[in-house]
Design an enzyme around this catalytic site. Sequence first.
Site, mmCIF file in Angstrom:
data_model
loop_
_atom_site.group_PDB
_atom_site.id
_atom_site.type_symbol
_atom_site.label_atom_id
_atom_site.label_comp_id
_atom_site.label_asym_id
_atom_site.label_seq_id
_atom_site.Cartn_x
_atom_site.Cartn_y
_atom_site.Cartn_z
ATOM 1 N N THR A 31 0.829 -1.207 0.000
ATOM 2 C CA THR A 31 0.000 0.000 0.000
ATOM 3 C C THR A 31 0.864 1.257 0.000
ATOM 4 O OG1 THR A 31 -1.632 -1.226 1.268
ATOM 5 C CG2 THR A 31 -1.855 1.171 1.243
ATOM 6 N N GLU A 32 0.613 2.122 -0.978
ATOM 7 C CA GLU A 32 1.305 3.417 -1.074
ATOM 8 C C GLU A 32 2.825 3.276 -1.082
ATOM 9 O OE1 GLU A 32 -0.504 5.877 -1.774
ATOM 10 O OE2 GLU A 32 -2.506 5.354 -1.040
ATOM 11 N N PHE A 33 3.309 2.123 -1.539
ATOM 12 C CA PHE A 33 4.759 1.864 -1.620
ATOM 13 C C PHE A 33 5.458 1.935 -0.270
ATOM 14 C CE2 PHE A 33 6.274 2.196 -6.252
ATOM 15 C CZ PHE A 33 5.128 1.570 -6.695
ATOM 16 N N TRP A 50 5.501 6.471 -1.277
ATOM 17 C CA TRP A 50 5.618 7.302 -2.480
ATOM 18 C C TRP A 50 4.826 8.596 -2.339
ATOM 19 C CZ3 TRP A 50 2.919 4.668 -7.355
ATOM 20 C CH2 TRP A 50 1.542 4.551 -7.129
#
Lengths: 424, 406
Positions: B145-147, B299
Site C-alpha cells: 500500500t502506497e509503496f 511514495w
Amino acid sequence: MLGWEFPPFFSGGLGVATYGMVKALSPKVNIKLIVPNASQGISFSNMNIIGLNSISAEQLSIESLKFSYVNYTSEQHTLPLTLSTYHHKNEEILRNQLDPYEEVTAIERNLNSIRSAFSDGHVYGPDIVSKIELYARLVSQLASNGGFDIIHAHDWITFPAGLEVKRASNKPLLLHIHSLETDRAGEGARNEIYHLEKDAMMAADAIFSVSQFTKDQIIKHYGISPDKIHVVHNGIDPCPKTRVPHKLRDKLVVFLGRITHQKGPEFLLETVEKVTRVFQRVKFVVAGTGDQFAHLLETSAYKKLGSKFIFAGFLTKARVEDLLSTADVYFMPSVSEPFGLTALEAVQHYVPAVLSSQSGAAEVLRASLKADFWDTDRYANYIYALLKYEALNQTLSGDAYQELNQVTWVQAAEKIINVYQKFK
Amino acid sequence: MPSVCFYFQVHQPFRLKPYDCFKIGHDHAYEDETKNREILSRVSTKCYLPANETLLRQIDKHHGKFKIAYSISGTALEQMEKYRPDVLRSFQKLADTGSVEFLSETYHHSLSFLFSKEEFIRQVGLHRQKIEELFQQSPEVFRNTEFVYNNEIANFISALGYKGILCEGLEHILGYRSPNFLYHPPGNENIKSLLKNYKLSDDIAFRFSNKEWSEWPLTASKFARWVHQAAGNGETINLFMDYETFGEHQWPETGIFDFLSHVPAEIFKHPDFDFKTPSEVIHAYPSRGVYDVHNLSSWADIERDLSAWLGNSLQHDAMERIYGMEREVKETGDERLIDTWAKLLTSDHFYYMCTKYWNDGDVHKYFSHYNTPYDAYINFMNVLTDLEHVLEVNFEKPEHALAAHS
C-alpha cells in the site's frame, strides 16, 4: 479615534478590541482617543486618552461651545423606538425630540453635568440617545482645534460624532465595524440605528470590518461597495494559561455571552437536548445574562434539562478565566457573530471550540469545529466527539492554540496602518 | 537491452457515509453506497475505460510487445463487481492479451504490515485469491500500500514466496546509483526490489499538464528521448504511477491519452529498448546491489514517508483503536463483521485525517470528501464506536453469557 467602550468600562468585545488595537497602534501612530469614560490607569506612548467623565475646562474651551446638530439619518425619527443596543433593559425609551439646528451653549451643558452624564455607571444605559448626542457635540468641540489626519470611529454610537468631525474638518472618516444592527436585532432590522449605520458607511471614506463575515453583511444588508471595506480581524495578545482540571465527574461545555437572540440561546438549548441524548455525563455552563435568559431557563426546565445546565450569570473577567481553565468544550452557536473574541480566549485556555459558521472567529480558527448556526445536529455531533474522543480534544486545542500566533493585534495594526497610509 | 516497466495503481476505498453520534447503536451500515458508486462510475468514464481502451489498442498494434502491469486493490475490484462489471471485463480483456500482469497487494489497501502481521498475511492471501479468480494469474511480485517499504517488509514478503517488490527510488538511499537497476535488501538475494524512477514517472503523473514547467508541452518523442538516455546505464526504467493520472488527474484536454498512445512507438524507435512486466524484469536482470532502507518510506508527498497516514495524533488514535479491536472481531468468527472491520483498515480513511498541508488546501483536500480532517476523524470514530457497540451487544463472550444466565 472615537471609541465608546474602553477598559475598565466595557460590556463586551468592543472594549477589549479598542484596547488591543490602540495598544498595538500606539508605537507607530499618534492617537487621541476620546471615550465617554476612561480611568487614569491606562496610558500608552504616543497616546492621549480623553475620558469625558473627567473632562477639564482646558480640554474643552467651554465658553465657545457651539454646535449645530444635523440630522444624519435619512429617515425621520419621530416614532418612539426601543433603543436597547444590547437589550440590557426592557424599558422603552422615547427618543428625545431634537430641533435639528438647535444651538447649544455652555450654559446648557456645564462641565459638571457633562462629567456626570458619562459617570452614571452604565456603558450604554437607558439614556443612550442623549449620551450619543452629547458625545458627538463634545467630540466635535475637542476636534475643532485640528491636529489630526484621520478620524477612526468605532461602531454606531460614535458615528454621529465621526460624521460631525468629518463635516467640520473635512478629514477622512474611517469607520470600524465591530457589530451591526443586523447582527444585534436580526438581519431584517431597518430601524434608526440601522439607518445611522448605513448613512455613516455611505459617507465614510473607508470601513474596517472585523471579519469577512461582517464585510459580507455590510455589502448584503447595507449595500456598501466592497471596495472600501477592509477586513481586519481582531487579535488576541499572547498570554500563556494553565489548565486547572475540575473535579466533577461530568464534562463541562461552556457558553459565554449575552443571552440574547443574537447569541443563539434557542440553538444552545436544542443542542443540549441532542447531546444529552447520546452523552449523559455533561453539564453546560451558561455564563451571561440577557433578555432571553428567563426564556432559556423556563424552556430548559420544561424540557427537563435543568440538571444539564449550570446558569452562572454574569461573570467577571477573573471568573471567566477560571471557568475556561477547567472547561472541556467552548460552544458559540451565535446567529450572527461579527467576531467572537471569547472563542479565542477559550482557545488560549486550550479549550477546543465548536463555533457557528456565521462568525468571524470561525474564519481565523481553522482548528475548530464549525456548523451553520441552526444546524444543531452537527453541533451535537461535534460536542459529542470532543467529549468522547480525547485525541480530538487534544489535537484541536493544540492546533488552535498554535493558530493564535497568527491572530495578533500587531498584525491587525499593520493592516490598519496600511489603510491609514492611503489617506495621508 | 533496457526495458521500460509500466505499472499502474488502481484503487477505490469504501467511503463511509456521514455517520453522526445519533446513528451509534442504531445504524450498522457504514458505507456510502451512493457516493462509492458515483465515484467509481465517474473515474471509470474518465479514466479506467478510455485508458484501458488506449492501452489495449497499443498492445494489439505492437503484437503484444507493449506490456504493462496493474495492481488493483481488492476493494476496487469488489466495487467493480458490484457497480461496474463492464469495467472489470475491460481489465479482464487486457489480462487476456498475455501482455498485462497483475500484482499482489493487501486486499483492503491497508497499512496492516505496521500493525498486525497476521492481518497483513490474511489480506495478501485474500487479494491473491481474488487475482487468481478474476485474472487467472498467480502474482510473483508484490507492491505494498502506497509503496510503504523498508528492509523488513521486503524480507517478510520474500518469506511469503514473492520474488519481487515495488518501491520508491529514494535519492538519499541510492546516492550516486541509478534507480534503473534491480537491487535487493541487505542479506537477502531471494527478492529483487524494483525502484520507481520518480523523475520520469512524475514527469507524466504530476508535471505533464503544468504550463509553468520548462519542458511543457511533453510529447511522446521527447519523453522517449529521456528514456533512451538510460541506454548503457540502466536495465529497467520503472514508470510507476496512479492509473488515475490518465483522464482524472491529467484531463483528456491536456492530451494525456494522445501521449499515452504514442509512447510505445516512440520507445520502440530505439532498437535496444523493449517493454517488460515486473515479473519479466526480475527474471531478465540480476540485482546490481543492496538497497538498504531502514526507515519506512512511501511514495507520498515530498517527504515520501508515512506522515500522510500517521502524521498526527488523530491518525494514531484511530489506527490504534481499529487495530486494537482485531482479536475481538476475529474471535466472533463472523465473516461479515470481519469484512466490515477490515474495510475500515483501508489507508484512505486515515489519509483523510491528515492535517499536514491542510492549510494550503492542497492535494490532500482534492482526495477527500470531508470538509476538514477533523470531520474525517469524527466520522470514522463514530463508526468505530458503533462497531464496538455491535461487538458488545451481538457477540457477547460465552463466559459472560453464562454468567448472565446463571
